[in-house]
Design a protein around this motif. Structure first.
Motif, PDB file in Angstrom:
ATOM      1  N   GLY A 296      -1.098  19.803  21.955  1.00 54.06           N
ATOM      2  CA  GLY A 296      -0.275  19.825  23.164  1.00 54.06           C
ATOM      3  C   GLY A 296      -0.801  18.878  24.223  1.00 54.06           C
ATOM      4  N   LEU A 297      -2.124  18.859  24.406  1.00 57.34           N
ATOM      5  CA  LEU A 297      -2.723  17.951  25.393  1.00 57.34           C
ATOM      6  C   LEU A 297      -2.508  16.496  24.986  1.00 57.34           C
ATOM      7  CD1 LEU A 297      -6.103  19.797  26.112  1.00 57.34           C
ATOM      8  CD2 LEU A 297      -4.205  19.490  27.718  1.00 57.34           C
TER       9      LEU A 297
ATOM     10  N   ILE B 141      -6.893  17.234  38.775  1.00 56.89           N
ATOM     11  CA  ILE B 141      -5.469  16.922  38.945  1.00 56.89           C
ATOM     12  C   ILE B 141      -5.080  17.006  40.423  1.00 56.89           C
ATOM     13  CG2 ILE B 141      -3.135  17.775  38.475  1.00 56.89           C
ATOM     14  CD1 ILE B 141      -4.187  18.550  35.665  1.00 56.89           C
ATOM     15  N   GLY B 142      -5.602  18.006  41.134  1.00 56.07           N
ATOM     16  CA  GLY B 142      -5.310  18.107  42.561  1.00 56.07           C
ATOM     17  C   GLY B 142      -5.927  16.978  43.362  1.00 56.07           C
ATOM     18  N   ALA B 143      -7.198  16.672  43.081  1.00 49.31           N
ATOM     19  CA  ALA B 143      -7.896  15.625  43.837  1.00 49.31           C
ATOM     20  C   ALA B 143      -7.329  14.241  43.540  1.00 49.31           C
ATOM     21  CB  ALA B 143      -9.389  15.652  43.526  1.00 49.31           C
TER      22      ALA B 143
ATOM     23  N   ALA C   9      -6.830  12.647  33.065  1.00 46.05           N
ATOM     24  CA  ALA C   9      -7.350  12.858  31.710  1.00 46.05           C
ATOM     25  C   ALA C   9      -8.619  12.031  31.470  1.00 46.05           C
ATOM     26  CB  ALA C   9      -6.289  12.496  30.676  1.00 46.05           C
ATOM     27  N   SER C  10      -8.616  10.790  31.940  1.00 51.77           N
ATOM     28  CA  SER C  10      -9.793   9.930  31.759  1.00 51.77           C
ATOM     29  C   SER C  10     -10.996  10.487  32.504  1.00 51.77           C
ATOM     30  CB  SER C  10      -9.487   8.509  32.245  1.00 51.77           C
ATOM     31  OG  SER C  10      -8.409   7.951  31.536  1.00 51.77           O
ATOM     32  N   ALA C  11     -10.776  10.934  33.744  1.00 54.80           N
ATOM     33  CA  ALA C  11     -11.865  11.487  34.545  1.00 54.80           C
ATOM     34  C   ALA C  11     -12.410  12.767  33.928  1.00 54.80           C
ATOM     35  CB  ALA C  11     -11.391  11.752  35.967  1.00 54.80           C
TER      36      ALA C  11
ATOM     37  N   GLY D 298       2.744   9.028  35.079  1.00 51.56           N
ATOM     38  CA  GLY D 298       1.961   8.363  34.049  1.00 51.56           C
ATOM     39  C   GLY D 298       0.570   7.995  34.534  1.00 51.56           C
ATOM     40  N   TRP D 299       0.488   7.381  35.711  1.00 52.74           N
ATOM     41  CA  TRP D 299      -0.812   7.009  36.256  1.00 52.74           C
ATOM     42  C   TRP D 299      -1.640   8.239  36.611  1.00 52.74           C
ATOM     43  CZ3 TRP D 299      -3.105   2.755  35.392  1.00 52.74           C
ATOM     44  CH2 TRP D 299      -2.408   1.550  35.306  1.00 52.74           C
ATOM     45  N   HIS D 300      -0.987   9.281  37.129  1.00 49.99           N
ATOM     46  CA  HIS D 300      -1.707  10.492  37.506  1.00 49.99           C
ATOM     47  C   HIS D 300      -2.330  11.148  36.279  1.00 49.99           C
ATOM     48  CE1 HIS D 300      -2.161  13.529  40.834  1.00 49.99           C
ATOM     49  NE2 HIS D 300      -2.562  14.238  39.788  1.00 49.99           N
TER      50      HIS D 300
END
Length: 517
Positions: free
Chosen positions: A232-233, A163-165, A24-26, A17-19
């Motif tokens: 979907g997103l 997402i990776g960073a 998404a916010s970034a 959830g936090w990830h």
């Protein structure tokens, strides 16, 4: 013994959830900033090079360093806001991570948006002008729709990078899928490491495919594809974030921990005692030494365990060694006076930095202390943890003994011990309360000149919790009650190759062994 896979699944809703929320916010913030900048760069050739070069320069900064740099900057800003308006903001966790990842996401969006807009056929622009469109209308109705497939390719790249960073946001206090990876590497819980990597990879693939659907829709002018991708997103973000919204009351206490096994055990010991007393508790683990203390002093975390030598050298900047009792007494006075931090007392053991070698290797070389090590050092390889070679303690030891090693390499603590066992290094900067010293047959070298300060494990309480009777009553029974042998045993139960247990289980066994439960 807890099944690691079941434990990983239990933590997944919070970590995922936090990830997702952070990524998404970034990405949205990066898109909101990058697209107008790209439009401005297309309109002004003079602006184009500085904008793209600046974004490229940010991209060269390692993402973990970028994340870490924002914490002290935001902490200073928060203190200024508190001084001016009476209330600051959280400088730990989400905000520094959001800002760093936003910057990190901008380069691919800027480049592809600029390329896409510049690639629009001039004849199309002329036709738009010919039918009387204003520059704004031409941009919205002609240029952006034509450039959108190229822009979306940049958004897809930015999404995967972000997402990776985001897994690297853990050391600045932000919960993410990186929590699996950092704690798993330290405790050699490979299920956690693989779980965290797999979850991050699957998340990146899903996001990329949904964004790809939008890209295909933009290229084919197919609104159904675009709508399906957006839906979907939105649905994915909503499902992932829902457990955070439904998480209940906010935590009453935040317990911090650095990034090694002993810290995990002690944090669980403190958190478990608070939870049994009915308190809501949140853990902030894998913090760097400087981040942990600054976060405590700013009230971002409420309590954590640090070490007197670390505070003496890194926080107070002292290089002398007046002795264990004086160091603890001075720390208690000066941290209270300077930062309002309460040094509640020592837990009863030291976890000192110490140089360790394989016993047979030390005997063959005739090395029993650091003076002997200095003589043999030109032919030896040093392995250290990630912090030691940049700390004042190393400078003090090097100045006292002149340790000129053949080579020096830094490792995650777990891999540092493995490097010594495998012969990749000859000596390591070990920790005196680590159970692997006895288990691996290592010898700790004496420090006859007293270059290394004492390292009592001390409980620190934030200024805002200095008068919290509930917290202090929970912590005081621990003071002076943990002998180093018990701590070594607890640490080794987490670190050993076979039959290892979780830090929470180790904390419960330690508490029971000491009669504190």
């Amino acid at each position: 013994m807890t099944d690691p896979f079941q434990q990983a699944l239990k933590l997944l809703p919070e970590y995922l959830g936090w990830h997702v929320l952070l990524s998404a916010s970034a990405l949205l913030l990066g898109l909101a900033i990058s697209l107008p900048m790209a439009i401005a760069a297309v309109r002004s050739p003079r602006l184009r090079w500085p904008v793209l070069a600046g974004a490229g320069l940010i991209q060269t900064i390692p993402s973990l360093a970028l994340l870490a740099l924002f914490f002290p900057l935001l902490l200073a800003a928060s203190r200024l806001a508190e001084a001016l308006f009476g209330q600051g903001f959280s400088a730990l966790g989400f905000l520094p991570s959001l800002l760093a990842l936003t910057l990190y996401s901008m380069l691919p969006i800027l480049r592809t948006a600029t390329t896409g807009l510049l690639g629009v056929d001039p004849a199309v622009r002329e036709a738009a002008d010919g039918v009387g469109m204003t520059p704004g209308q031409r941009l919205l109705r002609v240029e952006l729709p034509l450039a959108m497939p190229v822009i979306m390719a940049g958004v897809r790249t930015a999404a995967v990078w972000t997402i990776g960073a985001a897994t690297l946001s853990t050391p600045v206090g932000q919960t993410s899928l990186g929590n699996y990876i950092f704690s798993g590497l330290q405790t050699e819980n490979w299920v956690f490491v693989l779980f965290g990597c797999a979850a991050s990879a699957v998340l990146a693939i899903v996001a990329d495919q949904l964004l790809g659907l939008i890209e295909a829709g933009a290229a084919r002018r197919d609104r159904r594809r675009i709508s399906a991708g957006l839906a979907g997103l939105a649905l994915g973000v909503a499902v992932a974030v829902a457990p955070l919204v439904a998480g209940g009351k906010p935590a009453a206490y935040v317990v911090g921990a650095k990034n090694f096994s002993e810290q995990y055990v002690l944090a669980e010991l403190i958190a478990g005692r608070l939870e049994r007393g009915g308190a809501q508790v949140r853990r902030k683990e894998d913090l760097g030494s400087a981040v942990a203390y600054r976060a405590l002093a700013a009230g971002e975390i409420d309590v954590y365990v640090d070490y007197s030598g670390t505070l003496w050298s890194n926080v107070l900047g002292r290089t002398d060694n007046p002795g264990r009792a004086v160091v603890l007494s001075e720390l208690t006075k000066q941290l209270q006076a300077r930062d309002g931090v309460v040094v509640l007392g020592s837990l009863g053991f030291e976890n000192a930095y110490a140089f360790a070698m394989k016993r047979d290797r030390a005997e063959d070389l005739g090395v029993a202390d650091l003076a002997g090590l200095a003589r043999a050092a030109p032919h030896l390889k040093l392995g250290s943890d990630l912090e030691f070679l940049s700390r004042p303690e190393w400078k003090a030891v090097d100045a006292a003994y002149g340790l000129k090693f053949q080579s020096r390499r830094s490792y995650q603590p777990t891999f540092m011990y493995r490097a010594l066992g495998g012969g990749d290094v000859d000596v390591i900067s070990a920790f005196s309360s680590d159970g692997r010293i006895d288990a691996d047959g290592l010898v700790v070298l004496a420090d006859p000149k007293g270059a290394l300060p004492p390292y009592d494990a001390v409980v620190l309480v934030s200024p805002k919790r200095a008068g919290d009777r509930r917290l202090l009553a929970t912590l005081r029974p621990l003071i002076g009650k943990i002998p180093v042998e018990a701590m070594r045993s607890a640490n080794y139960s987490v670190d050993r190759d076979r039959g290892k247990i979780t830090p929470a289980e180790a904390a419960r066994r330690l508490e029971h062994r000491l009669g504190l439960d």
